[in-house]
Motif scaffolding. Structure first.
Motif, short mmCIF file in Angstrom:
data_model
loop_
_atom_site.label_atom_id
_atom_site.label_comp_id
_atom_site.label_asym_id
_atom_site.label_seq_id
_atom_site.Cartn_x
_atom_site.Cartn_y
_atom_site.Cartn_z
N LEU A 24 0.89 -1.12 0.07
CA LEU A 24 -0.14 0.06 -0.09
C LEU A 24 0.97 1.28 -0.10
CD1 LEU A 24 -3.09 -0.89 2.38
CD2 LEU A 24 -3.15 -0.30 0.07
N ASP A 25 2.01 1.30 0.73
CA ASP A 25 2.92 2.26 0.71
C ASP A 25 3.38 2.70 -0.48
OD1 ASP A 25 2.73 2.97 3.49
OD2 ASP A 25 4.43 1.67 4.06
N GLY A 26 3.92 1.65 -1.43
CA GLY A 26 4.34 1.65 -2.59
C GLY A 26 3.21 2.17 -3.74
N ALA A 64 -10.21 0.24 -6.76
CA ALA A 64 -10.42 -0.22 -5.58
C ALA A 64 -8.93 -0.01 -4.82
CB ALA A 64 -10.66 -1.65 -5.63
N LEU A 65 -7.77 -0.10 -5.65
CA LEU A 65 -6.57 0.08 -5.01
C LEU A 65 -6.32 1.42 -4.61
CD1 LEU A 65 -4.01 -0.70 -3.97
CD2 LEU A 65 -3.16 -0.72 -6.45
N PHE A 66 -6.74 2.21 -5.56
CA PHE A 66 -6.77 3.96 -5.00
C PHE A 66 -7.53 4.17 -3.90
CE2 PHE A 66 -7.87 8.13 -5.73
CZ PHE A 66 -6.67 8.69 -6.11
N ALA A 67 -8.88 3.77 -3.80
CA ALA A 67 -9.79 3.72 -2.60
C ALA A 67 -8.85 3.24 -1.42
CB ALA A 67 -10.86 3.00 -2.93
N ARG A 68 -8.29 2.12 -1.57
CA ARG A 68 -7.62 1.77 -0.24
C ARG A 68 -6.45 2.50 0.09
NH1 ARG A 68 -7.47 -3.80 1.06
NH2 ARG A 68 -5.87 -3.12 2.36
N CYS A 69 -5.78 3.07 -0.94
CA CYS A 69 -4.75 4.06 -0.53
C CYS A 69 -5.16 5.39 0.01
CB CYS A 69 -3.97 4.41 -1.92
SG CYS A 69 -2.92 3.24 -2.68
N THR A 76 -2.61 6.81 8.17
CA THR A 76 -1.18 7.10 8.80
C THR A 76 -1.05 8.64 8.82
OG1 THR A 76 -0.69 7.09 6.28
CG2 THR A 76 -0.51 5.05 7.81
N MET A 77 -0.87 9.23 7.67
CA MET A 77 -0.55 10.79 7.48
C MET A 77 -1.68 11.75 8.30
SD MET A 77 2.35 10.79 6.14
CE MET A 77 2.59 12.47 5.61
N GLY A 78 -2.89 11.17 8.20
CA GLY A 78 -4.12 11.82 8.74
C GLY A 78 -3.99 11.83 10.34
N ALA A 79 -3.62 10.53 10.69
CA ALA A 79 -3.57 10.35 12.12
C ALA A 79 -2.54 11.05 12.92
CB ALA A 79 -3.46 8.85 12.46
N ILE A 80 -1.47 11.50 12.18
CA ILE A 80 -0.27 12.20 12.44
C ILE A 80 -1.02 13.73 12.91
CG2 ILE A 80 1.76 13.20 12.25
CD1 ILE A 80 2.64 10.58 10.59
N ASN A 105 3.77 17.18 7.22
CA ASN A 105 3.23 16.36 6.08
C ASN A 105 3.75 16.39 4.80
OD1 ASN A 105 2.75 14.87 8.61
ND2 ASN A 105 0.47 15.10 8.38
N ALA A 106 3.15 17.71 4.16
CA ALA A 106 3.40 17.98 2.99
C ALA A 106 4.82 18.25 2.26
CB ALA A 106 2.66 19.29 2.43
N THR A 107 5.76 18.48 3.44
CA THR A 107 7.13 18.47 2.76
C THR A 107 8.12 17.45 3.50
OG1 THR A 107 7.36 19.93 4.78
CG2 THR A 107 6.77 20.91 2.80
N SER A 108 7.60 16.33 3.68
CA SER A 108 8.38 15.34 4.26
C SER A 108 9.42 14.66 3.13
CB SER A 108 7.66 14.01 4.73
OG SER A 108 8.18 12.86 5.07
#
Length: 204
Positions: A24-26, A64-69, A76-80, A105-108
């Motif tokens: 999913l990260d990839g 479906a994969l886009f939705a999972r992403c 992940t990022m939203g939770a941070i 997050n946007a400049t990681s």
């Protein structure tokens, strides 16, 4: 969000030979870099390291994969960002923390610049995905609004403070900051802008 993702699982008796989170990260990185339309199945196979049969069996089709992403990004990022917001000592600090974490997050250095939710996903024409994004925006505005409302009750903000209007303004400011990050603005410049937005929107 679960309604957006097809209920596809690997065939019984054939254990997965890959880490789903890493896959999913990839995939997220591929979509984030090239956008939904610009990302091909070959790109996804390369980004995830998963062959097409296993990719389809685990995640379903490209949509479906886009939705999972999207869900993975929120988790992940939203939770941070949510953690930074909820950990702040008062309502003004919470708004500032929300904006600053959006910039971080946007400049990681570990991922593409900008925000996947606001800079990439809205370009998708799929109705279910766009409905999810609209719902996510409303949820975030409600979260910010509740904290600001509590801040009014605690005397952190004026009694006549326009809670709902400013809650959406904070969220819109974060979108603007992440878009500027996508366009190449420096982190230091954006953090200063985040502080300016916070001072403007939640000053006592």
């Amino acid at each position: 969000m679960n309604r957006m993702v097809k209920n596809t699982t690997a065939p019984r008796g054939r254990p997965r030979q890959f880490n789903e989170r890493e896959a999913l990260d990839g995939a997220l990185r591929a979509f984030w870099t090239k956008g939904y339309e610009g990302t091909t199945l070959d790109d996804l196979v390369e980004a995830t390291g998963v062959g097409r049969p296993s990719l389809y069996a685990t995640f379903g089709d490209k949509e479906a994969l886009f939705a999972r992403c999207l869900r993975h990004y929120v988790e992940t990022m939203g939770a941070i960002t949510t953690k930074a917001f909820e950990s702040a000592k008062d309502a003004p600090s919470a708004a500032r923390a929300f904006l600053r974490q959006a910039v971080l997050n946007a400049t990681s250095k570990d991922g593409p610049r900008g925000c996947f939710m606001s800079c990439v996903a809205p370009a998708t024409s799929d109705e279910k995905i766009r409905a999810f994004l609209a719902s996510a925006y409303d949820d975030a505005a409600a979260m910010i609004g509740k904290r600001l409302h509590d801040g009014v009750g605690a005397g952190e903000l004026p009694r006549d403070y326009p809670v709902q209007t400013r809650a959406r303004a904070v969220l819109d400011a974060s979108t603007s900051l992440t878009l500027r990050a996508r366009l190449g603005a420096r982190r230091e410049e954006l953090l200063a802008a985040a502080d300016d937005w916070a001072a403007l929107l939640v000053r006592v």
